[in-house]
Design a protein around this motif. Sequence first.
Motif, PDB file in Angstrom:
ATOM      1  N   GLY A  69      35.805  45.782  45.695  1.00 46.42           N
ATOM      2  CA  GLY A  69      34.401  45.855  45.486  1.00 46.42           C
ATOM      3  C   GLY A  69      33.435  45.382  46.577  1.00 46.42           C
ATOM      4  N   ARG A  70      32.511  44.790  46.329  1.00 41.55           N
ATOM      5  CA  ARG A  70      31.511  44.327  47.214  1.00 41.55           C
ATOM      6  C   ARG A  70      32.441  43.489  48.315  1.00 41.55           C
ATOM      7  N   TRP A  71      32.619  43.691  49.459  1.00 39.26           N
ATOM      8  CA  TRP A  71      33.843  42.834  50.468  1.00 39.26           C
ATOM      9  C   TRP A  71      33.406  41.561  50.348  1.00 39.26           C
ATOM     10  N   PRO A  72      34.437  40.858  50.184  1.00 36.68           N
ATOM     11  CA  PRO A  72      35.896  40.972  49.953  1.00 36.68           C
ATOM     12  C   PRO A  72      36.445  40.883  48.536  1.00 36.68           C
ATOM     13  N   SER A  73      35.579  41.108  47.438  1.00 34.07           N
ATOM     14  CA  SER A  73      35.931  40.954  45.968  1.00 34.07           C
ATOM     15  C   SER A  73      36.686  42.042  45.566  1.00 34.07           C
ATOM     16  N   PHE A  74      37.190  41.845  44.386  1.00 32.20           N
ATOM     17  CA  PHE A  74      37.862  42.769  43.662  1.00 32.20           C
ATOM     18  C   PHE A  74      37.171  43.072  42.333  1.00 32.20           C
ATOM     19  N   ASP A  75      36.614  44.279  42.211  1.00 30.54           N
ATOM     20  CA  ASP A  75      35.623  44.411  41.193  1.00 30.54           C
ATOM     21  C   ASP A  75      36.178  45.053  39.826  1.00 30.54           C
ATOM     22  N   TYR A  76      37.320  46.012  40.045  1.00 29.92           N
ATOM     23  CA  TYR A  76      38.142  46.398  38.653  1.00 29.92           C
ATOM     24  C   TYR A  76      39.537  46.210  38.803  1.00 29.92           C
ATOM     25  N   VAL A  93      43.073  27.154  52.515  1.00 27.98           N
ATOM     26  CA  VAL A  93      43.320  26.808  51.112  1.00 27.98           C
ATOM     27  C   VAL A  93      42.222  26.336  50.411  1.00 27.98           C
ATOM     28  N   LEU A  94      42.319  27.060  48.904  1.00 27.96           N
ATOM     29  CA  LEU A  94      41.149  26.826  48.056  1.00 27.96           C
ATOM     30  C   LEU A  94      41.753  25.690  47.022  1.00 27.96           C
ATOM     31  N   THR A  95      41.100  24.826  46.803  1.00 25.30           N
ATOM     32  CA  THR A  95      41.484  23.562  45.818  1.00 25.30           C
ATOM     33  C   THR A  95      40.420  23.791  44.834  1.00 25.30           C
ATOM     34  N   GLN A  96      40.818  23.857  43.397  1.00 21.02           N
ATOM     35  CA  GLN A  96      39.703  23.734  42.579  1.00 21.02           C
ATOM     36  C   GLN A  96      39.853  22.777  41.700  1.00 21.02           C
ATOM     37  N   SER A  97      38.820  22.233  41.056  1.00 23.47           N
ATOM     38  CA  SER A  97      38.889  20.932  40.270  1.00 23.47           C
ATOM     39  C   SER A  97      37.926  20.966  39.200  1.00 23.47           C
ATOM     40  N   PRO A  98      37.911  20.426  37.867  1.00 22.83           N
ATOM     41  CA  PRO A  98      39.221  19.874  37.744  1.00 22.83           C
ATOM     42  C   PRO A  98      40.410  20.778  37.371  1.00 22.83           C
ATOM     43  N   GLY A  99      41.451  20.241  36.963  1.00 17.84           N
ATOM     44  CA  GLY A  99      42.475  21.428  36.535  1.00 17.84           C
ATOM     45  C   GLY A  99      41.960  22.030  35.247  1.00 17.84           C
ATOM     46  N   THR A 100      41.662  21.020  34.195  1.00 16.24           N
ATOM     47  CA  THR A 100      41.320  21.358  33.087  1.00 16.24           C
ATOM     48  C   THR A 100      39.872  20.794  32.772  1.00 16.24           C
ATOM     49  N   LEU A 101      39.141  21.454  32.085  1.00 13.86           N
ATOM     50  CA  LEU A 101      37.942  20.997  31.535  1.00 13.86           C
ATOM     51  C   LEU A 101      37.797  21.043  30.039  1.00 13.86           C
ATOM     52  N   CYS A 116      35.064  24.419  43.753  1.00  8.80           N
ATOM     53  CA  CYS A 116      36.201  25.014  44.679  1.00  8.80           C
ATOM     54  C   CYS A 116      35.974  24.636  46.041  1.00  8.80           C
ATOM     55  N   ARG A 117      36.821  23.819  46.510  1.00  7.07           N
ATOM     56  CA  ARG A 117      36.863  23.405  47.710  1.00  7.07           C
ATOM     57  C   ARG A 117      37.682  24.001  48.978  1.00  7.07           C
ATOM     58  N   ALA A 118      37.142  24.391  50.143  1.00  4.49           N
ATOM     59  CA  ALA A 118      38.038  25.227  51.078  1.00  4.49           C
ATOM     60  C   ALA A 118      38.669  24.178  52.153  1.00  4.49           C
ATOM     61  N   CYS A 125      38.450  31.059  41.981  1.00  2.00           N
ATOM     62  CA  CYS A 125      37.633  31.309  43.137  1.00  2.00           C
ATOM     63  C   CYS A 125      38.645  31.935  43.918  1.00  2.00           C
ATOM     64  N   GLN A 126      38.083  32.760  45.124  1.00  2.00           N
ATOM     65  CA  GLN A 126      38.905  33.517  45.880  1.00  2.00           C
ATOM     66  C   GLN A 126      38.131  33.607  47.034  1.00  2.00           C
ATOM     67  N   GLN A 127      38.663  33.565  48.421  1.00  2.00           N
ATOM     68  CA  GLN A 127      38.151  33.888  49.561  1.00  2.00           C
ATOM     69  C   GLN A 127      38.862  34.753  50.590  1.00  2.00           C
ATOM     70  N   TYR A 128      38.037  35.106  51.462  1.00  2.00           N
ATOM     71  CA  TYR A 128      38.828  36.274  52.429  1.00  2.00           C
ATOM     72  C   TYR A 128      38.558  35.624  53.877  1.00  2.00           C
ATOM     73  N   GLY A 129      39.626  35.870  54.678  1.00  5.34           N
ATOM     74  CA  GLY A 129      39.571  35.365  56.035  1.00  5.34           C
ATOM     75  C   GLY A 129      40.653  35.774  56.873  1.00  5.34           C
ATOM     76  N   SER A 130      40.461  36.272  57.939  1.00  5.23           N
ATOM     77  CA  SER A 130      41.662  36.806  58.883  1.00  5.23           C
ATOM     78  C   SER A 130      42.437  37.764  58.119  1.00  5.23           C
ATOM     79  N   SER A 131      42.054  38.750  57.557  1.00  6.64           N
ATOM     80  CA  SER A 131      42.744  39.780  56.831  1.00  6.64           C
ATOM     81  C   SER A 131      43.802  39.417  55.750  1.00  6.64           C
ATOM     82  N   GLN A 132      43.249  38.301  55.142  1.00  3.52           N
ATOM     83  CA  GLN A 132      44.171  37.585  54.156  1.00  3.52           C
ATOM     84  C   GLN A 132      43.043  37.251  52.880  1.00  3.52           C
ATOM     85  N   TRP A 133      43.510  37.498  51.642  1.00  5.47           N
ATOM     86  CA  TRP A 133      42.797  36.878  50.634  1.00  5.47           C
ATOM     87  C   TRP A 133      43.412  35.937  49.813  1.00  5.47           C
TER      88      TRP A 133
END
Lengths: 118, 108
Positions: free
Chosen positions: A100-107, B3-11, B23-25, B89-97
């Motif tokens: 999707g909108r870089w760099p997300s996955f939209d579908y 590395v992405l660390t999400q908190s809390p584990g359960t809400l 979400c902390r990077a 949460c999800q991030q992108y950097g250096s051709s890696q998601w």
Amino acid sequence: QVQLVESGGDMVQPGESLRLSCAASGFTFNTYGMHWVRQAPGRGLEWVAFIYYDGGNKYYADSVKGQFTISRDNSRNTLYLQMNSLTAEDTAVYYCAKAGRWPSFDYWGQGTLVTVSS
Amino acid sequence: EIVLTQSPGTLSLSPGERATLSCRASQSVSSTYLAWYQQKPGQAPRLLIYGASSRATGIPDRFSGSGSGTDFTLTISRLESEDFAVYYCQQYGSSQWTFGQGTKVEIK
């Protein structure tokens, strides 16, 4: 509407190979990058691989580099994942996802289950 | 690799309450490259937020994203029954998601 339908998941033995397919419809397939993402049972999401809209560039997670190959056939609106030398750690639901909108996955597709077990 | 660390584990919350997910990077992430997803049992993930704060198509305005640098937040202003799910949460950097490990929002 956008549809992604994965197929090819199966139960295989360690060391065997498998090819997954993802049939796309509802959008202009040859203008979008595509991903594979997997999810082991009871675990979180792990990105696996990405391919550019024209197949010109491909990126892989370190965990599958040299083992998996992503490809696409724009004439068939289909995405593929060739998986070789499978191990139990590759057991997961495999999703294809549209960039999707870089760099997300939209579908996302509904996933196909790969089980590696002796 | 970031590395992405999400908190809390359960809400554990009740319908109508406010949910705040973190979400902390491990290093700074461009806000443009931070997204949030919702996943319900037996379903594929659904994109909620991209670019840290932009709602995806069809996402209700009770969902909002914020943050920058290494700290990002997903807020659900008033929980509805269909919002109880796992959020990534999800991030992108250096051709890696990469994805965070997820936060489960459960009914109290």
